[in-house]
Write a protein that holds these residues in place. Structure first.
Motif, PDB file in Angstrom:
ATOM      1  N   ARG A   1       0.812  -1.201   0.000  1.00 41.26           N
ATOM      2  CA  ARG A   1       0.000   0.000   0.000  1.00 41.26           C
ATOM      3  C   ARG A   1       0.858   1.268   0.000  1.00 41.26           C
ATOM      4  NH1 ARG A   1      -4.537   0.013   4.394  1.00 41.26           N
ATOM      5  NH2 ARG A   1      -5.088   1.855   3.159  1.00 41.26           N
ATOM      6  N   THR A   2       0.381   2.245  -0.698  1.00 45.83           N
ATOM      7  CA  THR A   2       0.963   3.578  -0.626  1.00 45.83           C
ATOM      8  C   THR A   2      -0.139   4.531  -0.200  1.00 45.83           C
ATOM      9  OG1 THR A   2       2.272   5.203  -1.812  1.00 45.83           O
ATOM     10  CG2 THR A   2       0.466   4.186  -3.030  1.00 45.83           C
ATOM     11  N   ARG A   3       0.206   5.774   0.050  1.00 44.81           N
ATOM     12  CA  ARG A   3      -0.798   6.759   0.415  1.00 44.81           C
ATOM     13  C   ARG A   3      -1.758   6.914  -0.753  1.00 44.81           C
ATOM     14  NH1 ARG A   3       4.171   8.006   1.988  1.00 44.81           N
ATOM     15  NH2 ARG A   3       4.586   8.608   4.138  1.00 44.81           N
ATOM     16  N   ARG A   4      -3.044   6.700  -0.473  1.00 44.10           N
ATOM     17  CA  ARG A   4      -4.038   6.641  -1.538  1.00 44.10           C
ATOM     18  C   ARG A   4      -4.053   7.909  -2.384  1.00 44.10           C
ATOM     19  NH1 ARG A   4      -9.584   7.634  -0.926  1.00 44.10           N
ATOM     20  NH2 ARG A   4      -9.200   7.762   1.295  1.00 44.10           N
TER      21      ARG A   4
ATOM     22  N   GLY B   1       1.234  14.240   2.590  1.00 43.67           N
ATOM     23  CA  GLY B   1       1.636  12.861   2.845  1.00 43.67           C
ATOM     24  C   GLY B   1       2.948  12.709   3.596  1.00 43.67           C
TER      25      GLY B   1
ATOM     26  N   CYS C   1       7.454   7.072  -3.535  1.00 45.23           N
ATOM     27  CA  CYS C   1       6.607   6.653  -2.403  1.00 45.23           C
ATOM     28  C   CYS C   1       5.580   5.574  -2.732  1.00 45.23           C
ATOM     29  CB  CYS C   1       5.900   7.872  -1.815  1.00 45.23           C
ATOM     30  SG  CYS C   1       4.800   8.720  -2.952  1.00 45.23           S
ATOM     31  N   CYS C   2       5.645   4.957  -3.922  1.00 40.54           N
ATOM     32  CA  CYS C   2       4.701   3.888  -4.249  1.00 40.54           C
ATOM     33  C   CYS C   2       5.442   2.555  -4.315  1.00 40.54           C
ATOM     34  CB  CYS C   2       4.017   4.171  -5.589  1.00 40.54           C
ATOM     35  SG  CYS C   2       2.906   2.844  -6.119  1.00 40.54           S
TER      36      CYS C   2
ATOM     37  N   GLU D   1      -0.049  17.820  -2.128  1.00 42.57           N
ATOM     38  CA  GLU D   1      -0.325  16.435  -1.744  1.00 42.57           C
ATOM     39  C   GLU D   1       0.923  15.762  -1.160  1.00 42.57           C
ATOM     40  OE1 GLU D   1      -3.754  14.903  -2.175  1.00 42.57           O
ATOM     41  OE2 GLU D   1      -3.635  17.062  -1.848  1.00 42.57           O
TER      42      GLU D   1
END
Length: 442
Positions: free
Chosen positions: A9-12, A114, A390-391, A110
């Motif tokens: 998971r990454t920050r949506r 994050g 970050c993904c 964004e």
């Protein structure tokens, strides 16, 4: 149902799909001056189509047109109708570029939200911002009223579009974060120095307006270490680390020699920077006049040389800065100056040599087309940099495929062969090899 074990998971709100939606919201605010109320292609769809072309790194508008009925592209980018290449050029040509520059600030917000930018912190809790100019169009035949016009010594005329880019960098991060890009316009001057300086001043003004509280240290090449530009940086409240060369700053380096004679040139040695026994020597001196013409402009000098084990110079760099230079800060300042090259290597060279086709003429137009397309390509590049930073899913796919070019090729191949509802679905399919090694149904 997708196998979620394959996609960490990454920050949506920082996923590529979320950023596509964010940009669509920004593009919806762009004014469409076409008089026909029943337009076939809404401007937002045209802008998202161009963005899609750059996300998938299509080598030309004609290549992208071959996939204009692709259901995956329509779904991923929420496009109802994708225009042809000529229609895209015609519709995008008059678009005002201001909203596109605002889109960089939207994505930056964004990243702040994050917490991604914490790892980009530099001196005193601020950020390191590299600024440099680059060309994105050049021709001896094609031109428009906005083209820069240059004549060579042999009398040949060249037409060009150029811009000044500002990207956040860090000595320990390979990713860069484009913050703003300012086109160099025809009225900026006749010389390279004047053109870049005037455009850079507008760029700084734009950054200050968009990010009034952002603490920045600006790093640039030796052309920027002049009194008028330093005054601009001070006016906007930014620190600086600017390249300085002996040939261009003779008076300054004479003062450095004098500082050494007066025991005011301090030095630190870093032992064994490689397995061959090379070492690094860093020197600094405080409050030296920049040049004879501006004796009241006082700067701190930092120089750094890499030497072989027997003392021969391998490389040498030098800068002027307004940061307080001490034994505790000098190596960090030098590292910031040296990583200025990230705007060349990780930004311009990546765009030119790793599948983005930065120097390809996607369309020139008669107004803003060339600049509009360049900014959309840079936004696609920014999205890729965010994913790389970050993904975990994007990182895993890139690691699996080994290069950006391989990733772009596989992305295009996947959407050519299968239907996807999101960019994330494509990455998951590439990671699990669901797009390969399958028998055709009987």
């Amino acid at each position: 149902m997708a196998d979620r074990t394959l996609s960490p998971r990454t920050r949506r709100f920082l996923s590529a799909d979320a950023l596509f939606k964010l940009l669509r919201n920004r593009f919806e605010a762009v004014q469409d001056d076409r008089k026909d109320a029943n337009v076939t292609y809404p401007l937002v769809d045209v802008m998202m189509s161009a963005l899609a072309m750059f996300v998938f790194k299509d080598p030309s508008l004609l290549a992208f047109e071959d996939r204009k009925d692709d259901p995956s592209l329509k779904s991923i980018f929420n496009i109802k109708k994708i225009p042809s290449d000529s229609q895209m050029r015609e519709i995008l040509d008059p678009v005002d570029v201001e909203h596109l520059n605002e889109a960089f600030a939207d994505i930056f917000a964004e990243l702040q939200r994050g917490g991604v930018l914490k790892s980009f912190r530099y001196l005193d809790g601020g950020y390191l911002l590299a600024i440099d100019g680059t060309g994105f169009f050049s021709s001896s035949k094609i031109c428009c009223p906005s083209c820069l016009v240059k004549k060579s010594k042999d009398g040949k005329t060249k037409y060009a579009h150029q811009g000044v880019a500002a990207v956040l960098i860090h000595p320990e991060r390979s990713e860069v974060i484009p913050l703003a890009i300012e086109p160099i316009i025809k009225q900026d001057g006749e010389t390279k120095n004047d053109c870049e300086r005037n455009a850079t001043r507008r760029l700084l003004k734009r950054i200050k307006k968009q990010h009034p509280k952002l603490k920045l240290t600006v790093t640039e090449d030796g052309l920027a270490s002049n009194a008028p530009h330093i005054a601009d940086l001070e006016e906007f409240g930014y620190h600086y680390i600017l390249g300085a060369k002996p040939g261009d700053h003779k008076h300054l380096f004479d003062q450095v020699i004098d500082a050494g004679d007066d025991s005011q040139l301090h030095s630190i040695r870093t032992a064994k920077i490689d397995q061959k026994g090379s070492y690094r020597e860093t020197q600094w001196a405080k409050q030296l006049p920049l040049n004879k013409s501006n004796p009241d402009v006082l700067v701190n000098y930092v120089g750094q040389a890499d030497l072989t084990s027997d003392g021969n110079i391998k490389s040498m760099f030098s800068w002027v800065t307004d940061h307080a230079v001490t034994r505790a800060t000098v190596l960090q300042i030098a590292a910031g100056g040296r990583c200025r090259w990230r705007i060349e290597n990780e930004t311009f060279n990546t765009l030119k040599n790793q599948g983005y086709n930065f120097e390809h003429n996607y369309g020139h137009g008669t107004q803003n087309l060339s600049t509009v397309l360049m900014l959309l390509m840079m936004l696609a590049f920014l999205i890729d940099q965010v994913q790389q930073a970050c993904c975990p899913l994007f990182q895993a796919v890139l690691s699996k495929l080994g290069s950006r070019r391989s990733l772009w090729f596989r992305l295009r191949s996947a959407v050519d062969s299968f239907i996807f509802r999101s960019y994330r679905e494509i990455l998951e399919a590439l990671l699990s090899d669901r797009c390969r090694y399958r028998f055709l149904p009987p």
